[in-house]
Design an enzyme around this catalytic site. Structure first.
Site, PDB file in Angstrom:
ATOM      1  N   HIS A  46       6.691 -44.282  -1.819  1.00 56.21           N
ATOM      2  CA  HIS A  46       5.791 -43.301  -1.207  1.00 56.21           C
ATOM      3  C   HIS A  46       4.896 -43.961  -0.159  1.00 56.21           C
ATOM      4  O   HIS A  46       4.626 -43.378   0.902  1.00 56.21           O
ATOM      5  CB  HIS A  46       4.951 -42.641  -2.306  1.00 56.21           C
ATOM      6  CG  HIS A  46       3.916 -41.702  -1.793  1.00 56.21           C
ATOM      7  ND1 HIS A  46       2.580 -42.037  -1.727  1.00 56.21           N
ATOM      8  CD2 HIS A  46       4.009 -40.434  -1.305  1.00 56.21           C
ATOM      9  CE1 HIS A  46       1.900 -41.017  -1.230  1.00 56.21           C
ATOM     10  NE2 HIS A  46       2.738 -40.039  -0.971  1.00 56.21           N
ATOM     11  N   GLU A  49       6.854 -44.480   2.963  1.00 59.97           N
ATOM     12  CA  GLU A  49       6.989 -43.173   3.638  1.00 59.97           C
ATOM     13  C   GLU A  49       5.799 -42.926   4.562  1.00 59.97           C
ATOM     14  O   GLU A  49       5.964 -42.521   5.722  1.00 59.97           O
ATOM     15  CB  GLU A  49       7.097 -42.061   2.601  1.00 59.97           C
ATOM     16  CG  GLU A  49       7.141 -40.655   3.189  1.00 59.97           C
ATOM     17  CD  GLU A  49       6.390 -39.632   2.372  1.00 59.97           C
ATOM     18  OE1 GLU A  49       5.587 -38.866   2.954  1.00 59.97           O
ATOM     19  OE2 GLU A  49       6.588 -39.606   1.132  1.00 59.97           O
ATOM     20  N   GLU A 126      -5.279 -39.333  -2.079  1.00 54.70           N
ATOM     21  CA  GLU A 126      -4.183 -38.477  -2.532  1.00 54.70           C
ATOM     22  C   GLU A 126      -4.061 -38.544  -4.056  1.00 54.70           C
ATOM     23  O   GLU A 126      -3.812 -37.536  -4.722  1.00 54.70           O
ATOM     24  CB  GLU A 126      -2.871 -38.897  -1.868  1.00 54.70           C
ATOM     25  CG  GLU A 126      -1.730 -37.919  -2.114  1.00 54.70           C
ATOM     26  CD  GLU A 126      -0.463 -38.272  -1.354  1.00 54.70           C
ATOM     27  OE1 GLU A 126       0.530 -37.544  -1.518  1.00 54.70           O
ATOM     28  OE2 GLU A 126      -0.452 -39.283  -0.611  1.00 54.70           O
TER      29      GLU A 126
END
Length: 419
Positions: A46, A49, A126
């Protein structure tokens, strides 16, 4: 028209030509997610990404988005437990540009130290946002209840502790190991020139090569589905519950009858659980069944959020309805309606080039083949009552085997005892 081809460097390309649309969707799928990680590098897929949008030798971070958005297109990415996908959707006249940008971020990202440290703060937020979502906390907790120590239980975002150790060298090493043509698929769906598309993709991705540390992902664990019940205290109004039932692994055609059974039990407003718990008993606002199918494993989960005072009552009602459901099974009318519902939702999904692109890419990545709409519709039409009963035996008849609970409750052991 569907076509699955392979470049000389091993990169698979899946094409679906739709000449009557004006758009084209492109996705680069890389076979790495949290399942391919460990506790020390959890969240790295992630994190990568995010980092691939921070700038390349050719474009600054802002330019990556601007290049596609300035021509009316869309660019984004996502990471799951088993893959990472970078994708665009644009007018078909900008296919060349989409491939240029996607290859640029995959193959030429700077991964600058300064950007890495800044992005850690973004992902910390996040994670904080996920912590504020009871449903997210619930699903991560349930993954541990289902798969225990297997890497499938690791959270996609990673942890603040695991992220702290990331640096350019670690990211480059991970990308060199897993971000390789043999672990990847490019899926293109929409209006494009069928005679030049292979050479166009080769122009941008043909020089993507491996190094001596690269690892082709072929073997996956076959984790047992555990019997465990986990609780996380959180000071919120509702108790959020996820109940786990054995499911079916990715690529198994039994997924189609399982979808019918799941829809009947708890996917729609007319389903058994919705009608019983919400409409008749009026004890919850949200209740539904979900499916997760992955390599070598699968799970069905029943989710509900409700007042803690009626949690035991709700669990008893779910168990009662499941018992009736598994003993009675379904009748021919329900089977026919279930097939039509399945075909309808599938066909409606085909109206989007992006949804078709995602479906084709995932199928090529993990199964190395594409099922045409005609094949899928034919499989649904051929579902027999015998097959439905066989799937029922291996899934819902096994009962609730694990669970997770998130909320503020003192008698959680008493509630779990009702399972």
């Amino acid at each position: 028209m569907y076509k699955l081809i392979k470049l000389d460097n091993g990169l698979r390309i899946v094409l679906e030509h739709i000449p009557y649309v004006s758009s084209v969707s492109v996705g680069v799928f890389v076979q790495t997610g949290s399942r391919n990680e460990n506790k020390h590098n959890n969240g790295i897929s992630h994190f990568i990404e995010h980092m691939l949008f921070k700038g390349t030798n050719k474009r600054a971070g802002k330019e990556i988005a601007e290049t596609i958005e300035n021509v009316g297109g869309q660019i984004n990415a996502f990471t799951s437990k088993e893959m990472t996908c970078f994708y665009t959707k644009s007018l078909n006249t900008h296919l060349d540009l989409s491939l240029d940008v996607l290859s640029d971020i995959l193959l030429n990202s700077k991964l600058a130290d300064e950007d890495i440290e800044k992005e850690k703060n973004v992902i910390y937020e996040e994670i904080n946002m996920s912590e504020d979502s009871p449903e997210d906390v619930l699903m991560d907790l349930h993954s541990i209840a289902i798969w225990g120590e297997d890497s499938l239980s690791l959270p996609i975002l990673g942890t603040k502790e695991s992220l702290k150790g990331f640096n350019r060298e670690i990211l480059k090493e991970y990308m060199g190991k897993y971000y390789i043509p043999d672990n990847s698929v490019i899926s293109i769906c929409g209006n494009f020139n069928v005679t030049t598309i292979e050479s166009l993709v080769d122009k941008y991705f043909g020089h993507w090569n491996v190094n001596e540390n690269s690892k082709v992902l072929t073997n996956y664990s076959s984790p047992l589905i555990l019997k465990d019940n986990l609780y996380r205290k959180k000071e919120i109004e509702q108790l959020h519950i996820s109940l786990g039932i054995p499911g079916i692994e990715m690529g198994n055609d039994s997924i189609y009858p399982l979808l019918i059974l799941t829809n009947i039990l708890g996917r729609e407003a007319s389903s058994i659980l919705f009608q019983k718990l919400r409409e008749e008993m009026s004890i919850c606002y949200s209740v539904y069944c979900g499916l997760s199918s992955m390599k070598n494993t699968g799970i069905i989960n029943i989710y509900l959020g409700l007042n803690t005072a009626v949690a035991a009552k709700a669990i008893n009602a779910i168990k009662e309805q499941m018992s009736i459901f598994t003993k009675k099974g379904i009748n021919e009318v329900q089977l026919y309606n279930g097939k039509e519902q399945l075909k309808g939702s599938y066909i409606l999904g085909l109206e989007s080039t992006s949804s078709r692109m995602f479906s084709n890419g995932k199928s090529a990545l993990f199964l190395n083949k594409i099922k045409t709409p005609e094949e899928i519709l034919n499989k649904i039409d051929k579902i027999s009552m015998e097959h439905v009963n066989e799937v029922m035996e291996h899934t819902f008849k096994q009962g609730i085997v694990n669970s997770s609970f998130v909320g503020d409750i003192s008698n959680i052991d008493e509630i779990i005892s009702h399972l």
